[in-house]
Design an enzyme around this catalytic site. Structure first.
Site, PDB file in Angstrom:
ATOM      1  N   ASN A  42     -17.870  29.703  59.463  1.00 45.00           N
ATOM      2  CA  ASN A  42     -17.011  28.531  59.425  1.00 45.00           C
ATOM      3  C   ASN A  42     -16.332  28.321  60.782  1.00 45.00           C
ATOM      4  OD1 ASN A  42     -15.754  30.945  58.598  1.00 45.00           O
ATOM      5  ND2 ASN A  42     -14.145  29.887  57.477  1.00 45.00           N
ATOM      6  N   GLU A  55     -21.986  27.481  55.499  1.00 46.26           N
ATOM      7  CA  GLU A  55     -23.284  27.099  54.922  1.00 46.26           C
ATOM      8  C   GLU A  55     -23.885  25.911  55.662  1.00 46.26           C
ATOM      9  OE1 GLU A  55     -20.387  27.552  53.436  1.00 46.26           O
ATOM     10  OE2 GLU A  55     -20.580  28.083  51.327  1.00 46.26           O
TER      11      GLU A  55
HETATM   12  N1  THU Z   1     -15.366  27.497  53.726  1.00 45.30           N
HETATM   13  C1  THU Z   1     -16.681  27.716  54.019  1.00 45.30           C
HETATM   14  O1  THU Z   1     -17.037  28.072  55.140  1.00 45.30           O
HETATM   15  N2  THU Z   1     -17.587  27.524  53.030  1.00 45.30           N
HETATM   16  C2  THU Z   1     -17.293  27.109  51.769  1.00 45.30           C
HETATM   17  O2  THU Z   1     -18.195  26.827  50.996  1.00 45.30           O
HETATM   18  C3  THU Z   1     -15.890  27.034  51.350  1.00 45.30           C
HETATM   19  C4  THU Z   1     -14.877  27.069  52.428  1.00 45.30           C
HETATM   20  C5  THU Z   1     -14.365  27.690  54.794  1.00 45.30           C
HETATM   21  C6  THU Z   1     -13.758  26.427  55.317  1.00 45.30           C
HETATM   22  C7  THU Z   1     -12.461  26.928  55.886  1.00 45.30           C
HETATM   23  O3  THU Z   1     -12.691  27.373  57.215  1.00 45.30           O
HETATM   24  C8  THU Z   1     -12.122  28.140  55.031  1.00 45.30           C
HETATM   25  O4  THU Z   1     -13.310  28.481  54.336  1.00 45.30           O
HETATM   26  C9  THU Z   1     -11.006  27.891  54.032  1.00 45.30           C
HETATM   27  O5  THU Z   1     -11.253  26.736  53.303  1.00 45.30           O
END
Ligand code: THU
Length: 133
Positions: A42, A55
């Site tokens: 992320n 993802e």
């Molecule tokens: N996040 C993801 O990377 N994938 C997901 O499917 C859910 C949330 C991340 C986004 C953000 O950086 C952190 O998790 C908290 O929401």
């Protein structure tokens, strides 16, 4: 496919997570049909909605290299968090039957099933008048 190996790659991807706001690392390892693995983490932004999930980072890395056929994705967080709806939809575009493995950092798997189980009645290119190209 070695599930634990895919989970390990997702785990490794969390090391690059840019998460100054949530401190919640997410790693993804997307397995293409040809065996190539595309990883993602992320990447957050001071303008919070601009953040992109692990993802979708993995997915756009693959698609931008011409790869559209996928067999599995492993998603790893410290507490086996579940892929968000936006990521489910974006993955569904390319491979509704792909296997989704959700695990924690220790490799404990809490979900291992088809993406279609996570997104029942997902919207597909076939719902439009013309198929995606
Ligand atoms: N996040 C993801 O990377 N994938 C997901 O499917 C859910 C949330 C991340 C986004 C953000 O950086 C952190 O998790 C908290 O929401």
């Amino acid at each position: 496919m070695d599930v634990q190996e895919l989970i390990q790659q997702a785990c490794a991807a969390t090391k690059n997570a840019y998460i100054p706001y949530s401190n919640y690392p997410v790693g993804a390892a997307l397995l293409a049909a040809d065996g190539t693995v595309y990883t993602g983490c992320n990447v957050e932004n001071a303008s919070f909605p601009v953040t992109i999930c692990a993802e979708r980072v993995a997915l756009v890395k693959a698609v931008s290299e011409g790869v559209r056929d996928f067999s599995a994705i492993a998603v790893v967080t410290r507490n086996a968090g579940s892929p968000c709806g936006m990521c489910r939809q974006m993955l569904f575009e390319f491979a509704p039957q792909m296997r989704v493995i959700i695990a924690d950092m220790d490799g404990n798997v809490v979900f291992d099933d088809a993406l279609a189980q996570l997104l029942p009645l997902g919207f597909t290119p076939n719902h439009l008048d013309h198929a995606a190209s």
